[in-house]
Design an enzyme around this catalytic site. Structure first.
Site, PDB file in Angstrom:
ATOM      1  N   GLU A  31      18.866  -6.363  17.967  1.00 24.93           N
ATOM      2  CA  GLU A  31      18.117  -5.829  16.830  1.00 24.93           C
ATOM      3  C   GLU A  31      18.741  -6.364  15.547  1.00 24.93           C
ATOM      4  OE1 GLU A  31      16.662  -1.499  18.538  1.00 24.93           O
ATOM      5  OE2 GLU A  31      18.579  -1.597  17.521  1.00 24.93           O
ATOM      6  N   ASN A  51      16.930   2.731  20.560  1.00 20.86           N
ATOM      7  CA  ASN A  51      17.453   4.068  20.852  1.00 20.86           C
ATOM      8  C   ASN A  51      16.482   5.159  20.411  1.00 20.86           C
ATOM      9  OD1 ASN A  51      19.682   3.106  22.151  1.00 20.86           O
ATOM     10  ND2 ASN A  51      21.002   3.187  20.368  1.00 20.86           N
ATOM     11  N   SER A  91      25.897   1.355  16.455  1.00 22.08           N
ATOM     12  CA  SER A  91      24.705   1.792  17.190  1.00 22.08           C
ATOM     13  C   SER A  91      24.110   3.056  16.603  1.00 22.08           C
ATOM     14  CB  SER A  91      25.000   1.981  18.678  1.00 22.08           C
ATOM     15  OG  SER A  91      26.223   2.614  18.862  1.00 22.08           O
ATOM     16  N   HIS A 120      22.561  -5.598  16.152  1.00 22.96           N
ATOM     17  CA  HIS A 120      22.841  -4.622  17.212  1.00 22.96           C
ATOM     18  C   HIS A 120      22.617  -5.235  18.585  1.00 22.96           C
ATOM     19  CE1 HIS A 120      21.870  -0.519  19.211  1.00 22.96           C
ATOM     20  NE2 HIS A 120      23.145  -0.763  19.247  1.00 22.96           N
TER      21      HIS A 120
HETATM   22  N1  LIG Z   1      29.410   0.312  24.221  1.00 24.39           N
HETATM   23  C1  LIG Z   1      28.115   0.190  23.988  1.00 24.39           C
HETATM   24  O1  LIG Z   1      27.278   0.362  24.888  1.00 24.39           O
HETATM   25  C2  LIG Z   1      27.629  -0.192  22.624  1.00 24.39           C
HETATM   26  C3  LIG Z   1      26.331  -0.754  22.490  1.00 24.39           C
HETATM   27  C4  LIG Z   1      25.905  -1.168  21.229  1.00 24.39           C
HETATM   28  C5  LIG Z   1      26.725  -1.012  20.136  1.00 24.39           C
HETATM   29  N2  LIG Z   1      27.964  -0.428  20.304  1.00 24.39           N
HETATM   30  C6  LIG Z   1      28.792  -0.318  19.098  1.00 24.39           C
HETATM   31  O2  LIG Z   1      29.758  -1.350  19.111  1.00 24.39           O
HETATM   32  C7  LIG Z   1      30.966  -0.908  18.482  1.00 24.39           C
HETATM   33  C8  LIG Z   1      32.121  -1.073  19.440  1.00 24.39           C
HETATM   34  O3  LIG Z   1      31.863  -0.338  20.613  1.00 24.39           O
HETATM   35  P1  LIG Z   1      32.642  -0.632  21.966  1.00 24.39           P
HETATM   36  O4  LIG Z   1      31.923   0.113  23.034  1.00 24.39           O
HETATM   37  O5  LIG Z   1      32.883  -2.091  22.134  1.00 24.39           O
HETATM   38  O6  LIG Z   1      34.034   0.118  21.672  1.00 24.39           O
HETATM   39  P2  LIG Z   1      35.464  -0.118  22.333  1.00 24.39           P
HETATM   40  O7  LIG Z   1      36.192   1.176  22.194  1.00 24.39           O
HETATM   41  O8  LIG Z   1      35.347  -0.722  23.687  1.00 24.39           O
HETATM   42  O9  LIG Z   1      36.152  -1.202  21.371  1.00 24.39           O
HETATM   43  C9  LIG Z   1      36.444  -0.938  20.047  1.00 24.39           C
HETATM   44  C10 LIG Z   1      37.613  -1.829  19.641  1.00 24.39           C
HETATM   45  O10 LIG Z   1      37.784  -1.685  18.238  1.00 24.39           O
HETATM   46  C11 LIG Z   1      39.185  -1.713  17.973  1.00 24.39           C
HETATM   47  N3  LIG Z   1      39.398  -1.119  16.657  1.00 24.39           N
HETATM   48  C12 LIG Z   1      39.327   0.174  16.292  1.00 24.39           C
HETATM   49  N4  LIG Z   1      39.563   0.300  14.973  1.00 24.39           N
HETATM   50  C13 LIG Z   1      39.775  -0.945  14.487  1.00 24.39           C
HETATM   51  C14 LIG Z   1      40.042  -1.478  13.199  1.00 24.39           C
HETATM   52  N5  LIG Z   1      40.135  -0.691  12.142  1.00 24.39           N
HETATM   53  N6  LIG Z   1      40.186  -2.813  13.063  1.00 24.39           N
HETATM   54  C15 LIG Z   1      40.085  -3.617  14.147  1.00 24.39           C
HETATM   55  N7  LIG Z   1      39.847  -3.181  15.380  1.00 24.39           N
HETATM   56  C16 LIG Z   1      39.678  -1.855  15.565  1.00 24.39           C
HETATM   57  C17 LIG Z   1      39.800  -0.949  19.138  1.00 24.39           C
HETATM   58  O11 LIG Z   1      41.165  -1.273  19.287  1.00 24.39           O
HETATM   59  C18 LIG Z   1      38.942  -1.432  20.305  1.00 24.39           C
HETATM   60  O12 LIG Z   1      39.492  -2.560  20.949  1.00 24.39           O
HETATM   61  C19 LIG Z   1      30.693   0.529  18.049  1.00 24.39           C
HETATM   62  O13 LIG Z   1      30.247   0.527  16.717  1.00 24.39           O
HETATM   63  C20 LIG Z   1      29.598   0.961  18.998  1.00 24.39           C
HETATM   64  O14 LIG Z   1      28.809   2.003  18.457  1.00 24.39           O
HETATM   65  C21 LIG Z   1      28.433  -0.045  21.510  1.00 24.39           C
END
Ligand SMILES: NC(=O)c1ccc[n+]([C@@H]2O[C@H](COP(=O)([O-])OP(=O)(O)OC[C@H]3O[C@@H](n4cnc5c(N)ncnc54)[C@H](O)[C@@H]3O)[C@@H](O)[C@H]2O)c1
Length: 508
Positions: free
Chosen positions: A159, A197, A126, A147
């Site tokens: 996106e 964003n 993001s 995204h």
């Molecule tokens: N939460 C949101 O609102 C949102 C919205 C859009 C995009 N994002 C993006 O999505 C991505 C994930 O966000 P999230 O909120 O789901 O995070 P989260 O913390 O809920 O989940 C992340 C997961 O990744 C795993 N992980 C970490 N390192 C790893 C690796 N090297 N290999 C495999 N797995 C690994 C963790 O164990 C965890 O289960 C990020 O890049 C975030 O910026 C998040």
């Protein structure tokens, strides 16, 4: 292969990172008939994701949104993997691991070694640049941004973001795949905050600026944003929901990504609140306090009884509304010395409007011309007579509207929020970071605004928005209010804000 054909033939998607986002992405892919390999650095995260997605399908079947057979078949398409780099075949990898450049780069470098050349890579980052992540690859042309928004099954926007070296046909292919998943794709550029964003900064940074100027309380700004602008949630409620540990760093990264453009300036208010742990709902206190998850809001103060003082205004419709409920009004050229004077300037403060019109400042209050039949904003300045202000409050309340009283200032509240929302999106259009149509679609779907920001500016009137910004710019000297060329040109030429018009490419 044509993009549509590729999208139709996608049979297996690997989702890596089965946290909040990965689960949602896996859920919609399997529901669309695609086999989903799920992998995470923590195996228990995969197990709990498979179980949770199964429960979601079961719930949807219970509500009649899918049949029991469909729910069972979709659950059967979830394939847990113990290693994210498993060489098992897949058409597409969607990476949703934690937001850290090195982690994502290392993962893609490993995937490139493990999977065949035909596998397409997508990142759900993001705030990182797609191009930076792709530098980990020998062949950066195979990666693009995809995204999704949280919660993925409900937020129907995605996106599609090409990096600087992404293959030319890949964004179209991913766009078709997003359609196959039942979501709406928009094309964004690999710039800070991408599209949504970036566009969202308009509301948030301006709300914080209003707070920094001590013009109004957070709950007052939120009420105006909801009742007058028609937003589902006010900016401070929104920050409490998303939490400042997400919002503040996002603001800082977009601001520094644009090398300090003042229109994206973050606020010291959120930095200190973040340090203090006042993150929002999840810590029980943000701009509001939460008890058992319920927002605590002070009730609005009750309006005083009408005084019988006559009202004079520069707004005939306001006088009509007051007369309709029996309030005495004055319709002469000038107010009498007994009259409450209500001025409705665009962009200017009521005090400066009073000075220009040579009206007695102590009798003058402002009314935001964007007020409506639900709520109106009344402004008071240091020279306003206190009794006059209370009489104005009573007279406006008698028309059945809720009245919010704020400090007088250029642009008041609703005008400032709206002008900032519109101008930010005009800058996005001006820089060709997205098409006008995609800007409006993305903001409506992802931010829940009643209209797309360009359509909205068009409805309110480009000239009116320009007047508000120019007044704010000249009153404050702050370059964050400089109007975008997109807005100035269209206002001057009488063209719609939500259309590109003739471009050089159309002529060549
Ligand atoms: N939460 C949101 O609102 C949102 C919205 C859009 C995009 N994002 C993006 O999505 C991505 C994930 O966000 P999230 O909120 O789901 O995070 P989260 O913390 O809920 O989940 C992340 C997961 O990744 C795993 N992980 C970490 N390192 C790893 C690796 N090297 N290999 C495999 N797995 C690994 C963790 O164990 C965890 O289960 C990020 O890049 C975030 O910026 C998040």
């Amino acid at each position: 292969m044509l993009p549509g054909e590729w999208a139709e033939r996608v049979n297996t998607v690997r989702v890596i990172g089965t946290g909040v986002m990965g689960r949602g992405i896996a859920q919609i892919c399997a529901a669309a008939g695609i086999t989903v390999q799920l992998a995470d650095a923590r195996h228990e995260a995969v197990e709990s994701a498979v179980a949770e997605i199964g429960r979601m399908y079961h719930k949807l079947a219970g509500k009649g949104r899918m049949s029991a057979e469909q729910a069972e078949a979709a659950t059967g398409r979830l394939v847990p993997l113990s290693d994210p780099l498993d060489p098992a075949d897949c058409d597409l990898v969607v990476e949703a691991v934690r937001e850290d450049l090195d982690t994502k780069r290392e993962l893609f470098a490993g995937l490139e070694r493990a999977l065949p050349q035909r596998t397409v890579f997508a990142t759900n980052t993001s705030s990182l640049q797609v191009t930076s992540i792709a530098t980990a690859l020998q062949d950066p042309s195979r990666l693009a941004g995809l995204h999704f928004f949280n919660p993925v099954p409900l937020m129907r926007l995605v996106e599609v973001i090409p990096g600087a070296r992404t293959a030319a046909d890949l964004p179209d292919a991913l766009t078709e795949l997003v359609r196959r998943l039942g979501h709406t794709p928009v094309r964004a550029t690999d710039t800070p905050g991408f599209l949504v964003n970036h566009a969202g900064r308009g509301l948030i940074t301006e709300a914080l600026q209003i707070l920094a100027e001590d013009l109004a309380l957070p709950e007052d700004v939120d009420r105006i944003a909801r009742d007058v602008l028609g937003l589902r949630m006010g900016p401070f409620e929104l920050m409490d929901l998303t939490a400042l540990d997400v919002t503040h760093p996002a603001m800082e990264s977009i601001f520094s990504g644009y090398y300090g453009d003042p229109r994206l300036r973050p606020s010291p208010i959120t930095r200190s609140r973040l340090e203090a742990g006042l993150l929002g709902r999840k810590t029980g206190e943000g701009f509001y306090r939460y008890e058992d998850g319920v927002k605590q809001e002070r009730p609005e103060p009750a309006a005083p009884e009408p005084t019988g003082r006559p009202v004079w205004s520069d707004d005939a419709a306001l006088l009509d509304a007051l007369a309709e409920v029996g309030s005495p009004v004055e319709r002469g050229e000038e107010p009498s010395s007994a009259a409450i004077v209500l001025l409705t300037p665009h962009g200017h403060s009521a005090a400066s409007a009073a000075l220009s019109a040579r009206l007695p400042a102590q009798q003058v209050c402002g009314v935001d011309p964007l007020s409506n039949a639900t709520r109106c904003t009344l402004t008071v300045h240091p020279a306003t007579d206190r009794d006059m202000a209370r009489a104005a409050w009573a007279a406006l309340a008698a028309t059945g509207r809720a009245v919010t009283i704020v400090r007088d200032g250029p642009g008041m509240i609703a005008q400032r929020l709206l002008a900032s929302i519109v101008n930010t999106s005009c800058f996005i259009a001006e820089q060709r970071l997205a098409t006008p149509e995609d800007i409006d679609t993305a903001v409506r779907l992802a931010l829940g605004y009643p209209s797309g920001p360009l359509e909205w500016g068009q409805q309110v009137g480009p000239r009116r928005v320009l007047t508000i910004l120019r007044s704010l710019h000249s009153a404050t000297g702050d370059p964050r209010y400089r109007p975008s060329r997109w807005l100035v040109e269209r206002a001057d030429l009488g063209l719609p804000l939500n259309e590109t018009g003739t471009a050089v490419a159309d002529v060549l």
